[in-house]
Design a protein around this motif. Structure first.
Motif, PDB file in Angstrom:
ATOM      1  N   CYS A 148      56.953  39.588  39.164  1.00 49.52           N
ATOM      2  CA  CYS A 148      56.158  39.394  37.937  1.00 49.52           C
ATOM      3  C   CYS A 148      56.277  40.587  37.007  1.00 49.52           C
ATOM      4  O   CYS A 148      56.106  40.477  35.801  1.00 49.52           O
TER       5      CYS A 148
ATOM      6  N   CYS B  27      53.509  45.572  38.047  1.00 40.57           N
ATOM      7  CA  CYS B  27      53.424  46.916  38.638  1.00 40.57           C
ATOM      8  C   CYS B  27      54.606  47.805  38.254  1.00 40.57           C
ATOM      9  O   CYS B  27      54.600  49.003  38.511  1.00 40.57           O
TER      10      CYS B  27
ATOM     11  N   CYS C 239      53.925  41.211  44.794  1.00 40.08           N
ATOM     12  CA  CYS C 239      55.024  40.239  44.819  1.00 40.08           C
ATOM     13  C   CYS C 239      56.152  40.571  45.785  1.00 40.08           C
ATOM     14  O   CYS C 239      56.674  39.685  46.443  1.00 40.08           O
TER      15      CYS C 239
END
Ligand code: FES
Ligand code: FES
Length: 164
Positions: free
Chosen positions: A107, A110, A144
């Motif tokens: 995604c 981070c 993720c």
């Protein structure tokens, strides 16, 4: 005299990604909010706002720091780097290329903070051990990737920078 408003607002001069600017900020504004709202560095991701997730990490005079835990006024006279400083035009930085190649992100929430922390690590320690890399990654939550691809990305980035 309105003492409250004098306390609430301060003039700060800060260098963000090489560009120095002076602006007025409220005393309660976080550095993360100032960077996003005034400097439009949307790569500063705000997740937990409690210093836990690491997504808001920026380089503050070269040191990785949580922008959500700092007030904007604390940046007065200092130099900030965000993820927007890494690429050279359309050319990605080697660390960004390595993350892309080794699928070190999904995604991406981070990722900016991790890349900035990794850039500081590789600057001070060009050939880090896995333990040293994990120590850095321990300050960043990623939901993720499971961290294996990130580890491989950092190893590749180190190799790419050494060959440069
Ligand atoms: S938003 Fe700053 S550490 Fe999570
Ligand atoms: S890539 Fe999604 S949180 Fe890390």
């Amino acid at each position: 005299m309105n003492v409250q408003s004098d306390l609430d607002s301060r003039q700060v001069t800060v260098t963000v990604n090489g560009k120095q600017e002076s602006l007025e900020v409220e005393g309660r504004t976080t550095l993360a909010d100032m960077l996003r709202q005034e400097f439009h560095t949307q790569g500063v991701r705000v997740g937990c706002e409690h210093g836990v997730c690491g997504s808001c990490t920026i380089l503050f005079d070269g040191e990785p720091m949580r922008a959500c835990l700092l007030l904007a006024v604390q940046a007065d006279g200092h130099e900030i780097k965000t993820i927007e400083s890494m690429a050279d035009g359309n050319k990605l930085h080697e660390i960004q290329e390595a993350f892309s190649e080794k699928h070190g992100l999904q995604c991406g929430f981070c990722t900016a903070g991790i890349i900035l922390s990794v850039s500081e690590l590789l600057e001070r320690c060009p050939e880090p051990t896995d333990e040293q890399i994990y120590e850095i990654l321990g300050g960043h939550l990623c939901r993720c990737t499971g961290y294996q691809q990130i580890l491989q990305s950092v190893r590749l980035a180190a190799d790419m920078l050494l060959e440069k």
